[in-house]
Design a protein around this motif. Structure first.
Motif, PDB file in Angstrom:
ATOM      1  N   GLY A   1      36.123  40.454  70.178  1.00 14.12           N
ATOM      2  CA  GLY A   1      35.293  39.271  70.367  1.00 14.12           C
ATOM      3  C   GLY A   1      33.868  39.463  69.895  1.00 14.12           C
ATOM      4  N   ARG A   2      33.058  38.450  70.149  1.00 13.48           N
ATOM      5  CA  ARG A   2      31.655  38.485  69.711  1.00 13.48           C
ATOM      6  C   ARG A   2      30.843  39.483  70.515  1.00 13.48           C
ATOM      7  N   ALA A   3      29.812  39.988  69.877  1.00 14.40           N
ATOM      8  CA  ALA A   3      28.890  40.894  70.558  1.00 14.40           C
ATOM      9  C   ALA A   3      28.056  40.098  71.558  1.00 14.40           C
ATOM     10  N   HIS A   4      27.759  40.704  72.698  1.00 16.25           N
ATOM     11  CA  HIS A   4      26.946  40.074  73.725  1.00 16.25           C
ATOM     12  C   HIS A   4      25.475  40.144  73.343  1.00 16.25           C
ATOM     13  N   LEU A   5      24.653  39.312  73.974  1.00 16.72           N
ATOM     14  CA  LEU A   5      23.234  39.240  73.638  1.00 16.72           C
ATOM     15  C   LEU A   5      22.541  40.594  73.760  1.00 16.72           C
ATOM     16  N   LEU A   6      22.795  41.336  74.831  1.00 16.87           N
ATOM     17  CA  LEU A   6      22.162  42.642  75.002  1.00 16.87           C
ATOM     18  C   LEU A   6      22.583  43.595  73.880  1.00 16.87           C
TER      19      LEU A   6
ATOM     20  N   LEU B   1      18.700  38.752  65.212  1.00 20.14           N
ATOM     21  CA  LEU B   1      18.823  38.310  66.602  1.00 20.14           C
ATOM     22  C   LEU B   1      19.461  36.925  66.693  1.00 20.14           C
ATOM     23  N   LEU B   2      18.974  36.000  65.885  1.00 18.28           N
ATOM     24  CA  LEU B   2      19.481  34.627  65.957  1.00 18.28           C
ATOM     25  C   LEU B   2      20.892  34.491  65.403  1.00 18.28           C
ATOM     26  N   LEU B   3      21.113  35.001  64.217  1.00 17.30           N
ATOM     27  CA  LEU B   3      22.400  34.774  63.559  1.00 17.30           C
ATOM     28  C   LEU B   3      23.525  35.652  64.114  1.00 17.30           C
ATOM     29  N   VAL B   4      23.252  36.931  64.330  1.00 18.76           N
ATOM     30  CA  VAL B   4      24.299  37.786  64.901  1.00 18.76           C
ATOM     31  C   VAL B   4      24.545  37.395  66.354  1.00 18.76           C
ATOM     32  N   GLY B   5      23.470  37.007  67.055  1.00 14.52           N
ATOM     33  CA  GLY B   5      23.619  36.595  68.449  1.00 14.52           C
ATOM     34  C   GLY B   5      24.401  35.306  68.632  1.00 14.52           C
TER      35      GLY B   5
END
Length: 155
Positions: A112-117, A87-91
């Protein structure tokens, strides 16, 4: 007769029989065949998750004294550490420690980066383990497909 083509190499994972000749993982998603931005192969992903899991076991042992063969209610502590790490690092960075070591990253399929959800959904399904073992024709686990993410090579 069953041969190697039917089950695939353990490093590459099983190949879907429905893919056309000349088709590669990620082609339908617009990903390149190789190099940065291409779909990470099973071997790299496996090494990355093993590194992450060993680190989580070490952290759980150091902080809570959870042994390697713990049973009972405390046996889920390493899994909780694994979930928090993801959760922390990928987020925030798009990659875990194991991912970074092997040169892969979690990204949104659209780019782009994955969103939090997406990260939350992906992590919950990853911790259930079974969705990570069910792959599609692009080599994505069900946890990535449901979250609309993809693991790509960064080098």
């Amino acid at each position: 007769m069953v041969d190697r083509r039917d089950i695939g190499s353990w490093l590459e994972g099983p190949r879907a029989r429905t893919s056309a000749p000349g088709e590669y993982h990620g082609q339908r998603l617009g990903m390149p065949l190789s190099g940065p931005g291409s779909i990470a192969h099973f071997g790299r992903r496996l090494v990355g998750v093993v590194i992450d899991w060993l680190l989580c076991l070490l952290i759980a042992n150091a902080l809570w004294g959870v042994g390697w063969q713990e049973t009972g209610g405390r046996s889920f502590i390493p899994l909780a550490v694994f979930a928090v790490e993801n959760l922390l690092l990928v987020g925030t960075l798009g990659t875990t420690i194991g991912h970074r070591v092997v040169g892969i990253q979690v990204r949104n399929v659209a780019g782009g980066r994955a969103h939090l959800l997406q990260v939350v959904v992906r992590t919950v399904l990853l911790c259930l383990a079974i969705p990570a073992l069910i792959w599609d024709r692009d080599g994505r686990g069900m946890h990535d497909r449901v979250a609309n993410t993809v693991i790509v090579n960064v080098r």
